[in-house]
Design a protein around this motif. Structure first.
Motif, PDB file in Angstrom:
ATOM      1  N   UNK A   1      -6.999 -24.910 -29.432  1.00 36.16           N
ATOM      2  CA  UNK A   1      -6.148 -23.689 -30.043  1.00 36.16           C
ATOM      3  C   UNK A   1      -5.522 -23.149 -28.890  1.00 36.16           C
ATOM      4  N   UNK A   2      -4.719 -22.126 -28.673  1.00 34.47           N
ATOM      5  CA  UNK A   2      -3.888 -21.294 -28.518  1.00 34.47           C
ATOM      6  C   UNK A   2      -4.386 -19.556 -28.485  1.00 34.47           C
ATOM      7  N   UNK A   3      -4.292 -19.167 -27.640  1.00 39.45           N
ATOM      8  CA  UNK A   3      -4.352 -17.489 -27.734  1.00 39.45           C
ATOM      9  C   UNK A   3      -3.298 -16.816 -27.363  1.00 39.45           C
ATOM     10  N   UNK A   4      -1.883 -16.383 -27.387  1.00 33.25           N
ATOM     11  CA  UNK A   4      -1.063 -15.463 -27.194  1.00 33.25           C
ATOM     12  C   UNK A   4      -0.793 -14.308 -26.967  1.00 33.25           C
ATOM     13  N   UNK A   5      -0.476 -13.846 -25.601  1.00 31.72           N
ATOM     14  CA  UNK A   5      -0.304 -12.625 -25.883  1.00 31.72           C
ATOM     15  C   UNK A   5       0.580 -12.357 -25.291  1.00 31.72           C
ATOM     16  N   UNK A   6       1.351 -11.242 -25.641  1.00 31.82           N
ATOM     17  CA  UNK A   6       2.602 -11.202 -25.366  1.00 31.82           C
ATOM     18  C   UNK A   6       2.741  -9.240 -24.588  1.00 31.82           C
ATOM     19  N   UNK A   7       3.390  -9.183 -23.641  1.00 27.59           N
ATOM     20  CA  UNK A   7       3.844  -7.067 -23.114  1.00 27.59           C
ATOM     21  C   UNK A   7       5.051  -6.713 -22.772  1.00 27.59           C
ATOM     22  N   UNK A   8       5.126  -5.608 -23.243  1.00 25.09           N
ATOM     23  CA  UNK A   8       6.033  -5.040 -22.595  1.00 25.09           C
ATOM     24  C   UNK A   8       6.765  -5.062 -21.137  1.00 25.09           C
ATOM     25  N   UNK A   9       7.789  -5.400 -20.806  1.00 22.46           N
ATOM     26  CA  UNK A   9       8.208  -5.915 -19.376  1.00 22.46           C
ATOM     27  C   UNK A   9       8.406  -7.742 -19.259  1.00 22.46           C
ATOM     28  N   UNK A  10       8.303  -7.765 -20.670  1.00 22.82           N
ATOM     29  CA  UNK A  10       8.383  -9.638 -21.013  1.00 22.82           C
ATOM     30  C   UNK A  10       7.160 -10.201 -20.620  1.00 22.82           C
TER      31      UNK A  10
ATOM     32  N   UNK B   1      -0.317 -17.222 -21.912  1.00 19.94           N
ATOM     33  CA  UNK B   1      -0.906 -18.529 -23.303  1.00 19.94           C
ATOM     34  C   UNK B   1      -2.554 -18.796 -22.364  1.00 19.94           C
ATOM     35  N   UNK B   2      -2.956 -19.170 -23.617  1.00 15.85           N
ATOM     36  CA  UNK B   2      -4.555 -19.567 -23.163  1.00 15.85           C
ATOM     37  C   UNK B   2      -4.659 -20.793 -24.118  1.00 15.85           C
ATOM     38  N   UNK B   3      -5.311 -22.079 -23.535  1.00 22.16           N
ATOM     39  CA  UNK B   3      -5.238 -23.317 -23.939  1.00 22.16           C
ATOM     40  C   UNK B   3      -6.991 -23.412 -23.889  1.00 22.16           C
ATOM     41  N   UNK B   4      -7.246 -23.492 -25.585  1.00 20.82           N
ATOM     42  CA  UNK B   4      -9.098 -23.359 -25.629  1.00 20.82           C
ATOM     43  C   UNK B   4      -9.730 -24.952 -26.091  1.00 20.82           C
ATOM     44  N   UNK B   5     -10.972 -25.288 -25.973  1.00 16.33           N
ATOM     45  CA  UNK B   5     -10.833 -26.297 -26.363  1.00 16.33           C
ATOM     46  C   UNK B   5     -11.692 -26.590 -26.713  1.00 16.33           C
ATOM     47  N   UNK B   6     -12.517 -27.095 -27.970  1.00 13.26           N
ATOM     48  CA  UNK B   6     -13.589 -27.312 -28.443  1.00 13.26           C
ATOM     49  C   UNK B   6     -15.007 -27.759 -28.284  1.00 13.26           C
TER      50      UNK B   6
ATOM     51  N   UNK C   1      -4.334 -27.585 -32.344  1.00 14.51           N
ATOM     52  CA  UNK C   1      -3.893 -27.553 -34.479  1.00 14.51           C
ATOM     53  C   UNK C   1      -3.787 -26.357 -34.564  1.00 14.51           C
ATOM     54  N   UNK C   2      -4.322 -24.663 -34.110  1.00 12.06           N
ATOM     55  CA  UNK C   2      -4.407 -24.259 -34.410  1.00 12.06           C
ATOM     56  C   UNK C   2      -3.610 -22.695 -33.368  1.00 12.06           C
ATOM     57  N   UNK C   3      -2.797 -21.619 -33.528  1.00 10.87           N
ATOM     58  CA  UNK C   3      -2.049 -20.389 -32.587  1.00 10.87           C
ATOM     59  C   UNK C   3      -2.641 -19.297 -32.886  1.00 10.87           C
ATOM     60  N   UNK C   4      -3.827 -19.064 -32.232  1.00 15.72           N
ATOM     61  CA  UNK C   4      -3.741 -17.092 -32.360  1.00 15.72           C
ATOM     62  C   UNK C   4      -2.573 -16.265 -32.137  1.00 15.72           C
ATOM     63  N   UNK C   5      -1.818 -15.629 -32.747  1.00 21.36           N
ATOM     64  CA  UNK C   5      -0.966 -15.502 -32.547  1.00 21.36           C
ATOM     65  C   UNK C   5      -1.013 -14.395 -31.395  1.00 21.36           C
ATOM     66  N   UNK C   6       0.196 -13.698 -31.267  1.00 19.57           N
ATOM     67  CA  UNK C   6       0.055 -12.583 -31.102  1.00 19.57           C
ATOM     68  C   UNK C   6       0.576 -11.547 -31.271  1.00 19.57           C
ATOM     69  N   UNK C   7       1.384 -11.848 -32.693  1.00 17.27           N
ATOM     70  CA  UNK C   7       1.622 -11.157 -34.022  1.00 17.27           C
ATOM     71  C   UNK C   7       1.070  -9.667 -34.300  1.00 17.27           C
ATOM     72  N   UNK C   8       1.905  -8.854 -33.956  1.00 16.50           N
ATOM     73  CA  UNK C   8       1.256  -7.486 -34.060  1.00 16.50           C
ATOM     74  C   UNK C   8       2.039  -6.396 -34.948  1.00 16.50           C
TER      75      UNK C   8
END
Length: 411
Positions: free
Chosen positions: A390-399, A403-408, A296-303
């Motif tokens: 919900x997912x939490x995304x993290x993207x780093x230099x180097x490609x 992605x972490x999937x959390x559950x209530x 239902x929700x993604x906490x994006x890397x969104x820099x």
């Protein structure tokens, strides 16, 4: 396979020196951006950051003598770890050899490196601190936490730039899920706001040069122009479910999936098709045994960089198809700034809180729509809604993608 739950958290950020105050400011959209105060910016084009101002490690519970032998990033991690341990409940009966610490840093002791190098040039090699090496290396936060709390199990420090603490959490999740650990302190820490670091990021075009702090970090907005450097730490205590129940621990949330990939594309630029990030999200979803439509929700890397949001939006569409337009996406870096190697830890805590309270944190500062970023970015303020995954995304230099999937947590 074991269930993995979250039983305590700790955070040190520019918008709150503990997890709860940070969460309240994130919900309310109160950002931490201001002119840099820790050094003279007259030689730089970048003038603003998200600093932890008036930092006092002793006031945060650290021993004064020991704190002087730690870099700033390690001090942040130790303060967050103390919060976590203080709220974790009774740990006296744990097996120390099944208690791990997996805490990373993207850059490590950059402040100490800069300070001691200047001393080396001005005063010679004999004046360099005897503590320089343990202060500068990326694994020392993990080592210091283990020493302080006598956690004798797995102890290491992933280093994957801005995906560091998400990878740390994912690896801790797997260690517990597969039966190697009962519990693990995990996440990341960063303390690299100095003139040298800002110059490096500035000259590669990664940082915004905007002077308007309310339009400084504006993820998914067409006028976004670069990220805002931030600092701090975000740590979670992950624990095997039955172990947590047996000791009467409070359970805050659950991690049910982890995906890790690499773009194999460019040293700093993301894959424009978003294929690597899409696969990271799908790997996490498949591990949990759910369907993409249940997220239902993604906490994006969104820099707030021109390329990141365009490519991350493409990745979400690739992973979710039509459901991409039905789920909510937000970037809490619009409040916290980009905490580099600590970002994934802090954002995992925020994602956990969103599930726990049924409140989606907003993307702050958004005004100008981008035709290439056309999803629901929660731009109207915090949104009350009940979600299960919900997912939490993290993207780093180097490609590097994590992605972490959390559950209530439902018992």
């Amino acid at each position: 396979m074991k269930r993995v739950v979250i039983t305590s958290v700790g955070a040190v950020t520019p918008v709150g020196l503990d997890a709860e105050s940070m969460w309240q400011n994130v919900k309310q959209g109160k950002h931490g951006f201001a002119p840099i105060s820790s050094f003279d910016t007259s030689r730089l084009k970048v003038k603003n950051a998200a600093e932890i101002r008036n930092w006092d490690p002793v006031a945060m519970g650290l021993n004064k003598k020991e704190a002087r032998r730690m870099d700033r990033y390690t001090q942040f991690a130790m303060a967050a770890a103390k919060q976590l341990i203080d709220s974790a409940g009774d740990l006296s009966g744990i097996d120390p050899y099944r208690a791990g610490v997996i805490v990373g840093s993207g850059i490590g002791g950059f402040q100490s490196t800069v300070t001691e190098h200047a001393k080396f040039l001005e005063k010679g090699p004999d004046r360099v601190s005897v503590f320089l090496i343990p202060m500068m290396i990326c694994n020392m936060a993990a080592g210091q936490i283990a020493i302080e709390y006598k956690f004798r199990g797995d102890n290491f420090a992933p280093v994957t730039a801005c995906a560091t603490s998400a990878h740390a959490i994912g690896e801790a999740f797997r260690k517990i899920k597969d039966g190697y650990l009962d519990l693990c302190i995990t996440g990341g820490s960063e303390g690299s706001i100095n003139e040298f670091a800002v110059a490096g990021f500035q000259n590669m075009g990664a940082l915004t040069e905007s002077q308007d702090c309310d339009r400084l970090c504006i993820p998914f907005d067409k006028e976004r122009s670069g990220f805002v450097m931030s600092e701090g730490a975000g740590l979670l205590l992950l624990e095997e479910y039955e172990h947590a129940k047996a000791r009467g621990a409070q359970i805050l949330g659950e991690i049910v999936g982890y995906g890790a990939t690499d773009d194999a594309h460019h040293i700093t630029g993301p894959d424009p098709e978003g294929d690597g990030a899409a696969h990271a999200m799908l790997h996490a979803i498949r591990e949990a045994g759910i369907e993409p439509g249940e997220v239902g929700y993604i906490n994006a890397h969104g820099t707030s960089t021109p390329l990141n949001e365009q490519c991350e939006t493409a990745a979400i569409k690739r992973a979710f198809g039509e459901h991409a337009y039905k789920l909510a996406v937000s970037s809490t870096k619009s409040v916290t700034g980009h905490m580099l190697g600590a970002a994934g830890g802090v954002e995992a805590i925020i994602t956990m809180k969103a599930l726990e309270e049924g409140v989606l944190p907003p993307t702050v500062g958004y005004k100008v729509p981008d035709e290439l970023c056309d999803l629901d970015y929660v731009t109207e303020g915090a949104r009350k809604t009940e979600i299960k995954y919900a997912l939490s995304n993290s993207l780093g230099f180097g490609g590097h993608n994590a992605s972490l999937l959390l559950k209530k947590f439902e018992g």
